[in-house]
Motif scaffolding. Structure first.
Motif, short mmCIF file in Angstrom:
data_model
loop_
_atom_site.label_atom_id
_atom_site.label_comp_id
_atom_site.label_asym_id
_atom_site.label_seq_id
_atom_site.Cartn_x
_atom_site.Cartn_y
_atom_site.Cartn_z
N LEU A 71 12.49 20.65 65.42
CA LEU A 71 11.93 20.74 64.11
C LEU A 71 11.14 22.16 63.72
O LEU A 71 11.27 22.96 62.83
N GLU A 72 10.34 22.13 65.16
CA GLU A 72 9.67 23.74 64.52
C GLU A 72 10.74 24.96 65.10
O GLU A 72 10.38 25.56 64.09
N ASP A 73 12.09 24.63 65.65
CA ASP A 73 12.61 25.80 65.89
C ASP A 73 13.28 25.46 64.29
O ASP A 73 13.70 27.30 64.14
N TRP A 74 13.71 24.79 63.68
CA TRP A 74 14.49 25.04 62.64
C TRP A 74 13.33 25.53 61.57
O TRP A 74 14.13 26.43 60.39
N GLN A 75 11.96 25.46 61.50
CA GLN A 75 11.36 25.97 60.24
C GLN A 75 11.66 27.46 60.63
O GLN A 75 11.25 28.02 59.44
N GLN A 76 11.10 27.70 62.04
CA GLN A 76 10.69 28.89 62.64
C GLN A 76 11.93 30.26 62.02
O GLN A 76 12.45 31.64 61.27
N ARG A 77 13.19 29.89 61.68
CA ARG A 77 14.51 30.22 61.45
C ARG A 77 14.72 30.09 59.67
O ARG A 77 15.31 31.22 59.28
N PHE A 78 14.46 29.11 59.23
CA PHE A 78 14.09 28.69 57.52
C PHE A 78 13.38 29.75 57.18
O PHE A 78 13.52 30.64 55.92
N ASP A 79 11.98 29.77 57.31
CA ASP A 79 11.20 29.86 56.78
C ASP A 79 10.63 31.73 55.99
O ASP A 79 10.84 31.66 55.40
N PRO A 80 11.94 32.47 56.92
CA PRO A 80 11.91 34.21 56.34
C PRO A 80 13.00 33.98 54.77
O PRO A 80 13.01 34.41 54.37
N SER A 81 13.52 33.33 54.98
CA SER A 81 14.54 32.96 53.17
C SER A 81 13.73 32.27 52.54
O SER A 81 13.93 32.13 51.64
N TRP A 82 12.91 31.43 53.73
CA TRP A 82 12.11 30.58 52.37
C TRP A 82 11.41 31.56 51.26
O TRP A 82 11.48 31.27 50.12
N TYR A 83 10.59 32.15 52.46
CA TYR A 83 9.87 33.92 50.92
C TYR A 83 10.93 34.75 50.81
O TYR A 83 9.81 34.95 49.63
N LEU A 84 11.85 34.16 50.91
CA LEU A 84 12.90 35.31 50.04
C LEU A 84 12.92 35.10 48.61
O LEU A 84 12.82 35.91 47.72
N ILE A 85 12.61 33.58 47.94
CA ILE A 85 12.27 33.06 46.62
C ILE A 85 11.27 34.04 46.00
O ILE A 85 11.43 33.85 44.74
N THR A 86 9.97 34.09 46.43
CA THR A 86 9.98 35.64 46.39
C THR A 86 9.55 36.00 45.33
O THR A 86 9.56 36.87 44.24
N ARG A 87 11.20 37.38 45.47
CA ARG A 87 11.89 38.04 44.97
C ARG A 87 12.69 37.30 43.98
O ARG A 87 13.39 38.65 43.20
N LEU A 88 12.46 35.84 43.09
CA LEU A 88 13.59 36.17 42.33
C LEU A 88 12.81 35.92 41.10
O LEU A 88 11.90 35.38 41.20
#
Length: 510
Positions: free
Chosen positions: A125-142
């Motif tokens: 779960l932590e590995d998945w979070q680490q992979r997912f988080d950078p793209s999650w913060y891309l939502i700031t660009r929308l």
């Protein structure tokens, strides 16, 4: 897959992930009383799942508002999570409950088995979070009001990452608003900082303290040569507001606590006040480390590369371009007696918003041009600065870190190129652009010849991807097959960077 079909498939997978996650948490809760360690692991799983569930729920609600590039990226991420979490739940159900908890199995053996598998679930779960988080913060660009409404949801605000995302979007909107001065100033009194700062060797940055206490801070200067004072102050203010909300250890960026404005007879200078995370001290630039430490383990080199790659990602997530990535703008702190702990990208000398008017003014310092894309070299560059130019600079730094040789050798006040980097003719070229392409060719040849044996093919491919990020050929992984990568929200290039650089370097194991 058609957008409508993809949406149905992803929503179905999201629902399955949430269902499996809830089952996993329920199972963990039921086992917490077996042993103290198991209870602690179960609490960790519940905490990670809470964050994940909020993100998945938000993703489901926002799906129709996401850019196609993000939808494809998230679809793959959700499918990866489904495989991990369904495997965990089904594994416990079919093996643990049916066989391992049979009456013939001693209680101690059951607990050992359970602990081992719960620890693996936490890691997954932590590995998945680490992979997912950078793209999650891309939502700031929308530029999408629905994103703001979703992040204002009380359920979402229980998640620290969602709260941080909400605050970053607020800072971005402030920077775009004509009324941004009303939101509170980031500029602080010069008297708040002690007057005898300690210069960090090889930089124009300093270590200092607050006048009222012993806590140390890092002061990082800006120059903005050729830029009007009003534009400089606006860029500094906007970046400072965004850097208030970073998680330093995750983002690879120091949290900004304010800005000092210093006036002289000749100019106005700004200094960011950066918080130094607890337990870190003695910052040195990578350039200093390259010259002081002739040898460095592969694991530490890869660690530095990963941290720098994340730093660049999060600068772009905030909507800024750095414009000065090189070993002098990356500081490494000591931690727990180790001289190479966490690293952070600083040196925001010419930083500006990605969509803001660019400065074509440059300089003729070869040791700076070495890290600039050829089209950004000389006194006047030919192209506006984009995210890809930062990615090129990253590629040069990753090459230097892998070789662990300083490309710039200092002898007194004189700087000369590393002897194995045969660019003497190129840096004397009168046509700065032509000399820049000769340097780029040499760097590419050096990477292909030296890196596979030192750091492996995968690291080599990442370096080459960065160096070739603006090439016009089919080998360029940033080429979207005719689609303009300079999209309005900067999403496409961000996704390509995450998929082809960040995630691939995160997967490297040493």
């Amino acid at each position: 897959m058609e957008p409508a079909s993809m949406a149905l498939a992803v929503v179905g997978t999201l629902d399955l992930c949430i269902s499996y996650g809830n089952k996993l948490v329920k199972f963990c809760h039921e086992q917490r009383s077996l042993e103290y360690d198991i209870g602690e692991i179960a609490l960790n799983i519940e905490g990670v799942w809470l964050k994940t569930k909020v993100q998945l729920t938000s993703l489901e609600r926002l799906w129709g508002s996401l850019a196609p590039a993000l939808q494809i990226h998230y679809a793959d991420a959700v499918q990866r999570l489904h495989i991990k979490i369904s495997g965990a739940v089904d594994g416990f159900a079919s093996v643990y409950l049916r066989n391992k908890f049979a009456k013939s199995v001693p209680q101690k053996a059951k607990i050992v088995y359970l602990k081992r598998h719960l620890q693996q679930v936490v890691k997954d779960l932590e590995d998945w979070q680490q992979r997912f988080d950078p793209s999650w913060y891309l939502i700031t660009r929308l530029a999408e009001p629905k994103v703001d409404r979703e992040l204002e949801n009380p359920a979402a605000r229980q998640n620290p990452s969602a709260t941080r995302l909400f605050e970053m979007r607020g800072a971005i909107q402030q920077s775009l608003s004509k009324r941004n001065e009303c939101s509170g100033s980031v500029f602080v009194s010069l008297g708040m900082i002690e007057t005898n700062p300690e210069r960090i060797p090889g930089t124009n940055d300093y270590l200092s303290r607050y006048s009222t206490g012993a806590r140390r801070v890092l002061l990082s200067s800006t120059t903005f040569a050729g830029t009007a004072i009003a534009a400089r102050k606006s860029n500094v203010r906007d970046l400072a507001r965004l850097l208030r909300h970073v998680d330093s250890m995750s983002f690879g960026l120091l949290r900004c606590e304010g800005v000092l404005e210093r006036h002289t007879d000749l100019d106005t200078q700004f200094q960011f006040i950066f918080e130094i995370p607890e337990g870190l001290d003695s910052p040195k630039t990578i350039r200093t480390l390259l010259t002081e430490k002739p040898e460095c383990s592969l694991s530490k080199r890869v660690q530095l590369a990963k941290q720098l790659t994340r730093s660049v990602m999060f600068v772009h997530t905030t909507g800024f371009v750095h414009k000065g990535i090189r070993p002098e703008t990356i500081v490494v702190f000591s931690q727990n007696g180790q001289d190479m702990g966490p690293s952070f990208l600083i040196g925001f000398e010419q930083v500006r918003r990605a969509e803001a008017q660019t400065s074509f003014l440059g300089d003729l310092q070869w040791e700076r041009n070495l890290y600039r894309h050829p089209v950004r070299q000389g006194l006047w560059s030919e192209e506006a600065f984009t995210m890809q130019h930062d990615i090129y600079s990253l590629g040069v730094c990753l090459l230097e870190i892998a070789l662990w040789r300083s490309f710039v050798e200092l002898e007194g006040d004189a700087a000369t190129p590393w002897s194995d980097l045969r660019i003497g003719t190129a840096i004397c070229e009168k046509d700065a652009r032509r000399g820049g392409f000769a340097i780029k060719k040499q760097l590419t040849m050096l990477a292909k010849a030296r890196l596979p044996a030192l750091v492996g093919d995968r690291y080599t491919d990442i370096v080459l991807a960065c160096l070739g990020c603006l090439d016009k050929n089919e080998d360029n992984v940033f080429d979207m097959q005719g689609i303009d990568t300079r999209d309005e929200d900067g999403i496409i290039i961000g996704v390509r960077y995450i998929e082809n650089v960040l995630l691939k370097i995160e997967e490297l194991l040493v």
